[in-house]
Design an enzyme around this catalytic site. Structure first.
Site, PDB file in Angstrom:
ATOM      1  N   ASP A 492       0.812  -1.225   0.000  1.00  0.00           N
ATOM      2  CA  ASP A 492       0.000   0.000   0.000  1.00  0.00           C
ATOM      3  C   ASP A 492       0.836   1.262   0.000  1.00  0.00           C
ATOM      4  OD1 ASP A 492      -2.502  -1.215   0.176  1.00  0.00           O
ATOM      5  OD2 ASP A 492      -2.438  -1.312   2.358  1.00  0.00           O
TER       6      ASP A 492
HETATM    7  C1  BGC Z   1      -0.397   0.097   5.734  1.00  0.00           C
HETATM    8  C2  BGC Z   1      -0.301   1.469   6.230  1.00  0.00           C
HETATM    9  C3  BGC Z   1      -0.895   2.356   5.205  1.00  0.00           C
HETATM   10  C4  BGC Z   1      -2.293   1.965   4.893  1.00  0.00           C
HETATM   11  C5  BGC Z   1      -2.830   2.756   3.746  1.00  0.00           C
HETATM   12  C6  BGC Z   1      -1.828  -0.194   5.567  1.00  0.00           C
HETATM   13  O1  BGC Z   1      -2.033  -1.444   5.153  1.00  0.00           O
HETATM   14  O2  BGC Z   1       0.205  -0.806   6.570  1.00  0.00           O
HETATM   15  O3  BGC Z   1       0.982   1.802   6.532  1.00  0.00           O
HETATM   16  O4  BGC Z   1      -0.886   3.650   5.622  1.00  0.00           O
HETATM   17  O5  BGC Z   1      -2.390   0.611   4.608  1.00  0.00           O
HETATM   18  O6  BGC Z   1      -3.509   2.027   2.817  1.00  0.00           O
HETATM   19  O1  IFM Z   2      -1.166  -5.489   1.451  1.00  0.00           O
HETATM   20  C1  IFM Z   2      -1.418  -4.607   2.499  1.00  0.00           C
HETATM   21  C2  IFM Z   2      -2.708  -5.016   3.111  1.00  0.00           C
HETATM   22  O2  IFM Z   2      -3.752  -4.971   2.179  1.00  0.00           O
HETATM   23  C3  IFM Z   2      -3.021  -4.178   4.300  1.00  0.00           C
HETATM   24  N1  IFM Z   2      -1.947  -4.159   5.237  1.00  0.00           N
HETATM   25  C4  IFM Z   2      -0.656  -3.806   4.689  1.00  0.00           C
HETATM   26  C5  IFM Z   2      -0.288  -4.599   3.480  1.00  0.00           C
HETATM   27  C6  IFM Z   2       1.025  -4.082   2.900  1.00  0.00           C
HETATM   28  O3  IFM Z   2       0.981  -2.721   2.603  1.00  0.00           O
END
Ligand code: BGC
Ligand code: IFM
Length: 817
Positions: A492
């Site tokens: 992400d």
């Molecule tokens: C990530 C975060 C991020 C968020 C945004 C999460 O899965 O771990 O660091 O800010 O998604 O989509």
């Molecule tokens: O892949 C993502 C997931 O969808 C949500 N937690 C963090 C992961 C890595 O960014």
């Protein structure tokens, strides 16, 4: 290793983790509820409850990020009425009081917490019975003294005013709306009942009350905390009725206990809704309708009902976990596979990413990507729920194959705030459906009509959704022929089109995120894997023409990866908006990333020409640490707008070179694909929570479940875990150990036994239910399986021929050295 503290131990027989000192490094939590009524509960009774939606139907209040941590819970106070001494048997919220024999037993959907002080022992069992919208606290108080004792018991919860977000922000309104009713000694919390007139909570006690309280200030006393409630101190409830401010629920019970006597007191906290056309409570009435809930309350305040409800809950888990059990030479593996990893997979399925010690219950919907991966870990246990979940997810898919990144659990609609453009999302649907089909063989599922974007009239067979998922990638290829990344892929935080959703923050591109040309090698690997899966599905349907097309598309993409995604010793990660390579020896930081090494190999890229093995050696050399494999190296030392959020994390945390545990099993699986069982299992043990129990002081999170992240080698706190419970780590580790290392792997044609074990293992035993039959499996030897003895009959290869439902089949898998 130096002698480090432990905070408890596993009781495998009972399937419990037993915490024997309350001051765990962090709250070690568990979950109550299996269906619609849920709660989290920590080892010191902290936590909260909700009905279905942790944001909009929050029953009790909890304070995240407080000091002390973990404030708000299901508290019981015991008071010695002769001396005025009082304490909570769960340690919190009275941690200054010394306790004897504190013990918390976290079991499967229940928790028991108990301790003693001055010869009075109290133990509370918390659980939410199957099929009910309530939770039970069964408190047993024992007088272990030689003389009789007079004690008071006080229960205490703080009601949340239903909408957890509003509850924690909108005080100008909320200080005036709290309403309760106390009728026949039951406390009804009805804030919002006036407006919505359909839901309320109740809190009841099995014993005659000496009093009650429903206003927090009356119970605690002005400017006092939960550690010193005025009512408990005085030993007398005030019978307060909340008018606004902070409604709470507290019962006061007096017990006279003979020496050695045990008394049981049951508290029931529940949720109820009135039908819209309520005849008993016509519109305008301000009195909660008790007609329906009264019998429920009475039933659950009875000891026999509670005993049976608890037994039923335990039997339910016996049934669920009975579908797969293994006996291997490694006790940590057995414990995780047979109990805790499976449990975490189911909890994660129920909760998605909503409520944990790190997810506040107000923030996140159901992830398109996350939910498809979560089901990989429980489809063998509850295939029908996986089926339902897939249909919900697929119905949010857009007609062009794209996906809303999240959908709302109550409405099941795609979430417009977050929107789309995470270009890996659609491909996970193919993996989710493939897993379901391999487990069940339910081919008719593919013909199930499913709408696009929930639009009535847009229904198409589920199979068509899968076609469009693949098409979505092919319609979005970049300058190198690799898939466009959009806003981000699995990672992400790798935001290569410089998208910013923060108003006022600079955009480097003039287009929006999805408009950029950044490309992802990870999505390419995922595409190859998904295209092969869809080819397998097409073949099952007899659609040979399509099978050929999908295989050709997979091959072409694999070629593109080899041409533009190979860096000489590992797979590159991406190309950014400007066409610069990411995850290459050419970069000063972020030279090698874990994700493409895992996913390209899972797709089969580089297996034949040795690139896969080379990439995995690079992972071992550059990314592996004793605590797991870090996400990339070298960590980004400063913020880089062209890379986005990944570089906003300090080195060693989260996506910036943290050990992002979700990705590690991809490498374990990849290692099995190149035949390296030693390395696969070694990586598995580095993360295995039970194997890390001995370093609880370093790891800090619960030793019975996986955490999303362990701080990487660049972090000052290397080895420290965070974000436990709700993570794709659970499902993928389960898949890696059960399907690839132990090798018991459902396939379209049946169950495959293809272990890739660490050297030195003599083999292992397993029992696996599959498509209605039970297989008792013995694996002998550590090489690749060459043939099977199925009920004594020799079968070449490693695929068990499907048996009739109900059959019990004995399988010996013979491996060559
Ligand atoms: C990530 C975060 C991020 C968020 C945004 C999460 O899965 O771990 O660091 O800010 O998604 O989509
Ligand atoms: O892949 C993502 C997931 O969808 C949500 N937690 C963090 C992961 C890595 O960014």
């Amino acid at each position: 290793m130096e002698d480090l503290l432990r905070y408890g131990y596993f009781d495998d027989e009972q399937r419990e983790y037993v915490i024997d000192r309350p001051d765990t490094p962090l709250p070690w939590i568990n979950y109550l509820g299996t269906d619609a009524y849920f709660g989290i509960v920590s080892n010191t009774a902290g936590g909260y409850s909700f009905y279905r939606d942790a944001k909009l139907r929050r029953l009790t209040r909890y304070r995240y990020n407080n000091a002390p941590l973990d404030v708000g819970g299901r508290y019981v106070y015991v008071r010695d009425d002769a001396t005025g001494d009082y304490w909570s048997p769960s340690w919190q919220p009275t941690p200054e009081r010394e306790l004897d024999g504190y013990e918390c037993r976290h079991g499967l959907s229940y928790t028991k917490i108990g301790s003693a002080r001055n010869g009075i022992r109290a133990e509370t069992l918390y659980f939410a019975p199957l099929g009910e919208t309530l939770e039970v606290w069964r408190v047993r108080v024992t007088n272990e003294r030689t003389e009789s004792a007079e004690v008071s018991l006080f229960s205490a919860i703080e009601f949340c005013l239903w909408d957890a977000q509003d509850d924690s922000t909108n005080f100008q309104r909320n200080y005036s709306i709290g309403q309760v009713e106390v009728v026949d000694e039951v406390i009804y919390h009805k804030t919002e009942y006036r407006e919505r007139r359909d839901h309320f909570a109740y809190f009841a006690c099995s014993e005659p009350l000496a009093g009650f309280d429903t206003q927090r200030e009356s119970f605690l006393g002005a400017y006092r905390g939960w550690d010193r409630p005025a009512v408990v101190e005085a030993g007398a409830a005030k019978d307060s009725i909340a008018h606004g401010w902070q409604p709470v629920g507290s019962h006061h019970v007096r017990l006279a206990l003979e020496p050695g006597e045990t008394r049981e007191v049951i508290f029931v906290l529940g949720y109820a809704e009135n039908p819209k056309d309520d005849k008993f409570d016509p519109p305008g009435s301000q009195t909660v309708n008790k007609t329906r809930v009264r019998p429920v309350i009475e039933r659950w305040l009875r000891s026999e009902t509670v005993e049976k409800g608890y037994a039923d809950l335990r039997a339910y888990w016996d049934g669920l976990l009975g579908g797969l059990s293994v006996t291997t030479p490694d006790g940590d593996t057995d414990r995780m596979v047979n109990i805790w990893n499976a449990y975490q997979c189911l909890v994660t399925f129920n909760m998605s990413r909503s409520a944990s010690g790190y997810e506040s219950g107000i923030g996140r919907g159901m992830g398109f990507r996350d939910s498809n991966q979560d089901l990989l870990g429980f489809v063998h246990i509850l295939p029908e729920r996986a089926r339902e979940r897939i249909l919900d997810i697929a119905a949010t898919q857009k007609a062009d194959g794209g996906a809303y990144h999240q959908y709302q659990p109550l409405t099941k609609r795609g979430n417009n705030d977050i929107g789309d453009g995470f270009n890996d999302d659609p491909l996970w649907l193919i993996l989710g459906v493939a897993a379901y089909l391999k487990e069940t063989g339910d081919l008719a599922f593919l013909d199930e009509p499913v709408p696009f974007d929930n639009e009535p009239g847009s229904e198409a067979p589920l199979y068509e959704h899968l076609r469009r998922s693949l098409r979505y990638t092919l319609d979005r290829l970049g300058p190198h022929g690799l898939p466009l990344i959009g806003r981000a892929d699995w990672n992400d935080c790798l935001n290569l089109n410089c998208f910013s959703d923060t108003p006022g923050e600079p955009f480097q591109t003039t287009e929006n995120a999805s408009g950029g040309v950044a490309e992802s090698v990870f999505i390419a690997g995922l595409f190859v894997l998904a295209a092969k899966e869809l080819a397998g599905i097409a073949a099952l349907r007899g659609q040979d023409g399509e099978e050929v097309v999908y295989r050709a598309a997979a091959e072409k993409m694999a070629g593109t990866v080899t041409e533009h995604g190979w860096d000489g010793a590992w797979f590159r990660r991406a190309y950014d908006f400007y066409g610069n390579v990411i995850g290459s020896g050419e970069n000063d930081e972020g030279q090698i990333f874990i994700e493409p090494q895992g996913m390209c190999v899972l797709g089969g890229v580089g297996l034949e020409d040795g690139l896969a093995a080379r990439a995995l050696d690079s992972v071992a050399e550059r990314l592996a640490t004793p605590h797991g494999i870090v996400l990339q190296q070298p960590a980004y030392s400063g913020y880089r707008i062209e890379l986005g959020e990944i570089s906003s994390y300090p080195p060693g945390y989260k996506e910036n070179a943290g050990i992002f545990c979700h990705t590690n099993p991809w490498i374990m699986i990849a290692e099995t694909m190149v035949g390296n069982g030693d390395r696969a299992f070694d990586y598995y043990r580095r993360l295995n929570p039970s194997a890390r129990e001995a370093i609880s002081e370093v790891h800090r999170c619960e030793p019975y479940i996986y955490a999303q992240m362990i701080a990487g080698k660049d972090a000052p706190t290397h080895g420290e875990a965070k974000n436990s419970w709700l993570t794709g780590t659970a499902a993928w580790n389960f898949v890696a150990i059960t399907q690839w290392i132990l090798g018991i792997r459902p396939d379209f044609g049946g169950l495959r036994i293809d272990p890739v074990l660490p050297g030195g293992w003599p083999g292992f035993e397993a029992v696996r239910s599959f498509r209605g039959a039970t297989y008792e499996i013995s694996v002998r030897g550590t090489g690749r399986v060459t043939h099977l003895l199925v009920d004594g009959e020799r079968v070449e290869g490693n695929l068990i021929p499907p048996a009739a439902p109900g059959a019990v089949v004995r399988v010996e898998a013979i491996a060559t050295a």
